[in-house]
Scaffold this active site. Structure first.
Site, PDB file in Angstrom:
ATOM      1  N   HIS A 253       0.822  -1.214   0.000  1.00 51.71           N
ATOM      2  CA  HIS A 253       0.000   0.000   0.000  1.00 51.71           C
ATOM      3  C   HIS A 253       0.855   1.264   0.000  1.00 51.71           C
ATOM      4  CE1 HIS A 253       0.457  -0.189   4.518  1.00 51.71           C
ATOM      5  NE2 HIS A 253       0.462   1.128   4.372  1.00 51.71           N
ATOM      6  N   ASP A 302       0.151  -7.777   1.613  1.00 51.36           N
ATOM      7  CA  ASP A 302       0.599  -6.391   1.582  1.00 51.36           C
ATOM      8  C   ASP A 302       2.114  -6.250   1.647  1.00 51.36           C
ATOM      9  OD1 ASP A 302       0.468  -3.643   1.521  1.00 51.36           O
ATOM     10  OD2 ASP A 302      -0.198  -3.416   3.582  1.00 51.36           O
ATOM     11  N   SER A 386       4.337   2.267   8.211  1.00 53.35           N
ATOM     12  CA  SER A 386       3.951   1.239   7.248  1.00 53.35           C
ATOM     13  C   SER A 386       5.156   0.651   6.528  1.00 53.35           C
ATOM     14  CB  SER A 386       3.016   1.815   6.200  1.00 53.35           C
ATOM     15  OG  SER A 386       1.690   1.770   6.634  1.00 53.35           O
TER      16      SER A 386
END
Length: 546
Positions: A253, A302, A386
């Site tokens: 992402h 992810d 992230s």
């Protein structure tokens, strides 16, 4: 039951005393007294407060730090001011984006002949990038800079007068920073104006003592596109060949943007010098990389694997972290990350378990069985974290951060989700959607891999080559070519066309057995490369095709 979580970062989402970005040496010749005579390209003023307000109203969890400002293409050698000095022509030009906290420059064309070089610096001259040469040219012929402090930058291009071909450096985009993610304006304050939570722990504190190697594997990333620049974290990761291939693991992402063309900047060792928060490095960065494998949260867990366009300098002392792809929930370890772009932090879990059920991670419908669920005893994760690694008790990466929620008021209740390396390993079943091809090039079937340090002797531990053999790959190449030799040390190399004309020469240091050479300035064709290390001479043929 479905739960909704916020993606940890969607879109990942001189005094000559301070310099940054991999450079080729030298110093600029700027003259403070003459700066007013430099041609200025001044952009319209932007409202930083309004940009921040837009971010606060966004519901996608994005952490944008800059907006991209396309400009009419400007050639430095055509529109800059030229002067003569010491047998060189020197062009200078300035770009200004009023009220910017930092700026970046993007070059749509970056043609620098051998012997010429470029410097980029801020208006005070105390933050200098460069020199940049033909070796800094990216495979697609472009180039871009890391962040420079302030709202004005100056370019200085030096070309010896005996070089016949004039360089072509064309600026087509300016990055206008409106958040001070590198503390340029607040060097004595907490990172990003203190926006990261107060429960975070600097890696220089005692909690980081058992993780010193792993800490050096973690990097801060900016991802730049037409829509702006965004923040993430990631980690250098080893492979079974232990050849220091510059792989970095982060989250899918992080790169899920509308644009196909993404520019990556990687900041190493951005952390405090001590536990209390004395500012640390700004001078360890690399620009440029390519996505070689990825798998989305909707389909998998992810992940995104990026390969740098150049080796990591030894001066950065990188660590290539080991990994564990076993399925079982890992023993308790740590997470190392850059929350909200802050200096590097360490968080300690009190529980790690297999997740289950379904959830929404921002816009992604997710099968949680492909993730680990983590609860924290010290610290949490936030936007900007992230893609950062989750280490198990054996200090091996077992997952990368995808999403989470919670705050420092109740850190023990904060939930974080990490994509499992066990899921990433086979991914979508193809080389560009799994990790196995890249992290186990020996096809060993290993379920774990140790980490290695920057000074690991690849020549000693790797498989030996036949004497005096020189290997290139890929071959044909776009000009970014990996070289394998059986000797280490200072190297000189010469490139000849098939008519015997020398078309290129340069020097490098082979600190490892495998190294990338940047020959993208050469046109398509067949070449003979001679490489000299000590008393050894290597020779082979290379095809460049663009």
């Amino acid at each position: 039951m479905k739960k909704r979580f916020t993606i940890a970062l969607i879109l990942c989402s001189l005094s000559l005393g301070l310099s940054a970005q991999v450079s080729r040496g030298g110093v600029p010749l700027f003259n403070h007294n003459a700066k007013e005579a430099i041609p200025h390209q001044v952009l319209s003023k932007m409202d930083n407060a309004q940009l921040i307000a837009q971010d606060q109203q966004s519901d996608n969890g994005a952490m944008r730090i800059a907006v991209t400002r396309p400009i009419e293409a400007i050639s430095i050698t055509r529109e800059g001011i030229a002067s003569e000095r010491n047998g060189m022509t020197i062009w200078r030009m300035a770009f200004e984006s009023p009220e910017a906290t930092f700026m970046t420059l993007h070059f749509s064309e970056f043609e620098i002949p051998q012997g010429a070089r470029l410097f980029v610096y801020n208006s005070e001259g105390d933050f200098v990038l460069g020199s940049f040469t033909c070796e800094n040219r990216l495979p697609d012929g472009t180039f871009f800079t890391q962040a420079l402090p302030g709202d004005k930058v100056i370019l200085e291009y030096q070309q010896p007068n005996d070089v016949r071909q004039q360089g072509r450096l064309v600026v087509d985009k300016i990055g206008h920073g409106y958040k001070d993610f590198l503390n340029f304006e607040h060097r004595n304050e907490k990172g990003l104006l203190g926006n990261a939570g107060n429960c975070h722990i600097n890696v220089a504190c005692d909690e980081g003592n058992d993780w010193r190697d792993q800490i050096r594997s973690v990097v801060e990333i900016t991802i730049s596109a037409e829509s702006g620049s965004y923040l993430c974290s990631g980690a250098m990761i080893n492979n079974t060949a232990c050849d220091k291939m510059p792989y970095m693991l982060t989250a899918y992402h992080c790169i899920d943007l509308p644009e196909d063309k993404l520019d990556f900047t990687f900041y190493f060792n951005y952390q405090t010098q001590n536990c209390e928060g004395q500012p640390g490095n700004l001078d360890h960065s690399i620009v440029g990389g390519e996505i070689i494998s990825k798998f989305s949260p909707t389909e998998g867990s992810d992940f995104c694997l990026i390969r740098f366009f150049e080796s990591v300098p030894d001066a950065y002392q990188p660590y290539y972290a080991g990994w564990d792809r076993k399925v079982a929930a890992p023993s308790l370890g740590s997470a190392i990350h850059h929350p909200k772009g802050d200096w590097k932090k360490i968080s300690i879990p009190w529980r790690v378990q297999q997740a289950n059920g379904n959830a929404m991670f921002s816009q992604y419908q997710v099968n949680l069985s492909k993730y680990f669920l983590v609860y924290w005893s010290k610290g949490i994760i936030e936007q900007g974290s992230s893609g950062s690694p989750l280490f198990n008790g054996e200090k091996l990466i077992c997952g990368q951060l995808s999403a989470g929620h919670g705050d420092c008021s109740e850190p023990g209740n904060a939930e974080s989700y990490y994509g499992r390396l066990a899921t990433d390993w086979l991914g979508g079943g193809t080389a560009d959607s799994r990790l196995s091809d890249w992290l186990d090039p020996l096809h060993s079937g290993a379920t774990t891999c140790k980490g290695i340090n920057w000074d690991y002797n690849v020549a000693q531990h790797g498989s030996a080559l036949e004497p005096d053999q020189l290997f290139f790959y890929p071959n044909p190449s776009n000009g970014m070519v990996k070289v394998d030799v059986d000797e280490l040390g200072e190297a000189r190399y010469e490139v000849y066309d098939l008519f015997g004309n020398k078309v290129y020469e340069s020097r490098t240091i082979f600190a490892i057995q495998s190294q990338m050479l940047n020959l993208t300035s050469l046109p398509s064709g067949a070449y003979i490369i001679y490489l000299y290390i000590g008393e050894k001479t290597y020779k082979n043929k290379l095809m460049i095709y663009k």
